[in-house]
Design a protein around this motif. Structure first.
Motif, PDB file in Angstrom:
ATOM      1  N   THR A  78       0.834  -1.208   0.000  1.00 12.91           N
ATOM      2  CA  THR A  78       0.000   0.000   0.000  1.00 12.91           C
ATOM      3  C   THR A  78       0.865   1.252   0.000  1.00 12.91           C
ATOM      4  O   THR A  78       0.603   2.193  -0.766  1.00 12.91           O
ATOM      5  CB  THR A  78      -0.942   0.003   1.221  1.00 12.91           C
ATOM      6  OG1 THR A  78      -1.808  -1.130   1.114  1.00 12.91           O
ATOM      7  CG2 THR A  78      -1.753   1.283   1.301  1.00 12.91           C
ATOM      8  N   GLN A  79       1.896   1.271   0.820  1.00 12.46           N
ATOM      9  CA  GLN A  79       2.755   2.454   0.893  1.00 12.46           C
ATOM     10  C   GLN A  79       3.539   2.651  -0.405  1.00 12.46           C
ATOM     11  O   GLN A  79       3.690   3.776  -0.877  1.00 12.46           O
ATOM     12  CB  GLN A  79       3.722   2.324   2.086  1.00 12.46           C
ATOM     13  CG  GLN A  79       4.320   3.631   2.511  1.00 12.46           C
ATOM     14  CD  GLN A  79       3.272   4.645   2.958  1.00 12.46           C
ATOM     15  OE1 GLN A  79       2.361   4.333   3.702  1.00 12.46           O
ATOM     16  NE2 GLN A  79       3.402   5.859   2.480  1.00 12.46           N
ATOM     17  N   LEU A  80       4.019   1.559  -0.989  1.00 12.90           N
ATOM     18  CA  LEU A  80       4.743   1.667  -2.258  1.00 12.90           C
ATOM     19  C   LEU A  80       3.850   2.216  -3.368  1.00 12.90           C
ATOM     20  O   LEU A  80       4.278   3.049  -4.166  1.00 12.90           O
ATOM     21  CB  LEU A  80       5.298   0.293  -2.662  1.00 12.90           C
ATOM     22  CG  LEU A  80       6.488  -0.212  -1.862  1.00 12.90           C
ATOM     23  CD1 LEU A  80       6.691  -1.702  -2.102  1.00 12.90           C
ATOM     24  CD2 LEU A  80       7.745   0.574  -2.194  1.00 12.90           C
ATOM     25  N   VAL A  81       2.615   1.741  -3.422  1.00  9.89           N
ATOM     26  CA  VAL A  81       1.676   2.217  -4.442  1.00  9.89           C
ATOM     27  C   VAL A  81       1.289   3.665  -4.170  1.00  9.89           C
ATOM     28  O   VAL A  81       1.273   4.498  -5.087  1.00  9.89           O
ATOM     29  CB  VAL A  81       0.429   1.301  -4.505  1.00  9.89           C
ATOM     30  CG1 VAL A  81      -0.653   1.910  -5.386  1.00  9.89           C
ATOM     31  CG2 VAL A  81       0.817  -0.079  -5.015  1.00  9.89           C
ATOM     32  N   LYS A  82       1.003   3.969  -2.908  1.00 11.24           N
ATOM     33  CA  LYS A  82       0.608   5.330  -2.541  1.00 11.24           C
ATOM     34  C   LYS A  82       1.686   6.351  -2.909  1.00 11.24           C
ATOM     35  O   LYS A  82       1.394   7.440  -3.387  1.00 11.24           O
ATOM     36  CB  LYS A  82       0.329   5.399  -1.040  1.00 11.24           C
ATOM     37  CG  LYS A  82      -0.381   6.677  -0.623  1.00 11.24           C
ATOM     38  CD  LYS A  82      -0.530   6.858   0.863  1.00 11.24           C
ATOM     39  CE  LYS A  82      -1.207   5.767   1.606  1.00 11.24           C
ATOM     40  NZ  LYS A  82      -1.393   6.053   3.029  1.00 11.24           N
ATOM     41  N   ASP A  83       2.942   5.978  -2.710  1.00  5.44           N
ATOM     42  CA  ASP A  83       4.054   6.874  -3.023  1.00  5.44           C
ATOM     43  C   ASP A  83       4.530   6.741  -4.469  1.00  5.44           C
ATOM     44  O   ASP A  83       5.565   7.284  -4.842  1.00  5.44           O
ATOM     45  CB  ASP A  83       5.222   6.619  -2.068  1.00  5.44           C
ATOM     46  CG  ASP A  83       4.923   7.106  -0.656  1.00  5.44           C
ATOM     47  OD1 ASP A  83       3.909   7.802  -0.452  1.00  5.44           O
ATOM     48  OD2 ASP A  83       5.717   6.781   0.253  1.00  5.44           O
ATOM     49  N   LYS A  84       3.777   5.993  -5.275  1.00  2.00           N
ATOM     50  CA  LYS A  84       4.056   5.798  -6.702  1.00  2.00           C
ATOM     51  C   LYS A  84       5.457   5.246  -6.951  1.00  2.00           C
ATOM     52  O   LYS A  84       6.119   5.588  -7.928  1.00  2.00           O
ATOM     53  CB  LYS A  84       3.835   7.102  -7.472  1.00  2.00           C
ATOM     54  CG  LYS A  84       2.406   7.562  -7.420  1.00  2.00           C
ATOM     55  CD  LYS A  84       2.177   8.812  -8.205  1.00  2.00           C
ATOM     56  CE  LYS A  84       0.710   9.181  -8.066  1.00  2.00           C
ATOM     57  NZ  LYS A  84       0.388  10.420  -8.691  1.00  2.00           N
ATOM     58  N   LEU A  85       5.894   4.356  -6.057  1.00  2.01           N
ATOM     59  CA  LEU A  85       7.189   3.711  -6.233  1.00  2.01           C
ATOM     60  C   LEU A  85       7.068   2.358  -6.912  1.00  2.01           C
ATOM     61  O   LEU A  85       8.073   1.804  -7.370  1.00  2.01           O
ATOM     62  CB  LEU A  85       7.888   3.542  -4.876  1.00  2.01           C
ATOM     63  CG  LEU A  85       8.301   4.839  -4.188  1.00  2.01           C
ATOM     64  CD1 LEU A  85       8.901   4.553  -2.826  1.00  2.01           C
ATOM     65  CD2 LEU A  85       9.291   5.612  -5.058  1.00  2.01           C
ATOM     66  N   ALA A  86       5.860   1.805  -6.962  1.00  2.00           N
ATOM     67  CA  ALA A  86       5.684   0.483  -7.566  1.00  2.00           C
ATOM     68  C   ALA A  86       4.256   0.296  -8.040  1.00  2.00           C
ATOM     69  O   ALA A  86       3.344   0.945  -7.550  1.00  2.00           O
ATOM     70  CB  ALA A  86       6.039  -0.604  -6.550  1.00  2.00           C
ATOM     71  N   ARG A  87       4.116  -0.613  -9.008  1.00  2.38           N
ATOM     72  CA  ARG A  87       2.808  -1.069  -9.478  1.00  2.38           C
ATOM     73  C   ARG A  87       2.735  -2.559  -9.192  1.00  2.38           C
ATOM     74  O   ARG A  87       3.724  -3.271  -9.359  1.00  2.38           O
ATOM     75  CB  ARG A  87       2.650  -0.847 -10.978  1.00  2.38           C
ATOM     76  CG  ARG A  87       2.685   0.578 -11.398  1.00  2.38           C
ATOM     77  CD  ARG A  87       2.570   0.769 -12.905  1.00  2.38           C
ATOM     78  NE  ARG A  87       3.390  -0.197 -13.636  1.00  2.38           N
ATOM     79  CZ  ARG A  87       3.027  -0.770 -14.781  1.00  2.38           C
ATOM     80  NH1 ARG A  87       1.877  -0.485 -15.334  1.00  2.38           N
ATOM     81  NH2 ARG A  87       3.813  -1.619 -15.401  1.00  2.38           N
TER      82      ARG A  87
END
Length: 160
Positions: A78-87
């Motif tokens: 969730t944090q990776l997606v929220k910060d646009k670091l991963a899909r």
């Protein structure tokens, strides 16, 4: 290894939300600061060009406690997606294609599944604990958490 104490300095004897939140934050921050994520190639890729990730079904739990390891994985995702670091690939799609436990055991099969769903990276982990001291008195629990970001096609560990 991490020895967990609460804000008052008392050693926590059971895995709880405070420990879970600290683990999630520490792992996320480590991943965010990793050479792989900070690399020019990864950072400059447009979101649609970034490699797609998939989660392992859950962290392997080698402790003697019941720990909802899937929640740890999902919070990091969730944090990776929220910060646009991963899909990430939708887990429902992956579940329909394969039993992920089998995919974890057989790398060739994981590559096939990754190709089918378009994933290039696998985020997986393991948690273990060591107890020291007298149970219920001066007992301390040390948790060891290992997470890895693995290239599905190459088996290369890109972050740990």
């Amino acid at each position: 290894m991490v020895k967990h104490k609460n804000k008052s300095g008392k050693v926590l004897l059971k895995f709880n939300k405070e420990i879970e939140d600290k683990i999630v934050n520490d792992l996320y921050q480590s991943l965010k600061k990793s050479h792989f994520i900070k690399s020019f190639r990864y950072r400059k890729a447009k979101n649609q060009d970034k490699a797609t990730w998939m989660l392992a079904k859950e962290m392997i739990n080698d402790t003697d406690e019941v720990i909802h390891t899937r929640m740890i994985m999902e919070k990091i995702r969730t944090q990776l997606v929220k910060d646009k670091l991963a899909r990430f690939v939708d887990d429902g799609v992956v579940k329909k294609i394969v039993n992920q436990k089998e995919a974890m055991r057989n790398h060739g099969y994981t590559v096939q599944v990754g190709v089918m769903v378009g994933a290039k990276l696998l985020l997986r982990g393991r948690i273990a604990s060591i107890r020291k001291g007298i149970p219920g008195q001066n007992e301390m629990i040390y948790y060891t958490i290992i997470m890895q970001l693995v290239g599905i096609e190459t088996s290369k560990i890109l972050w740990t």
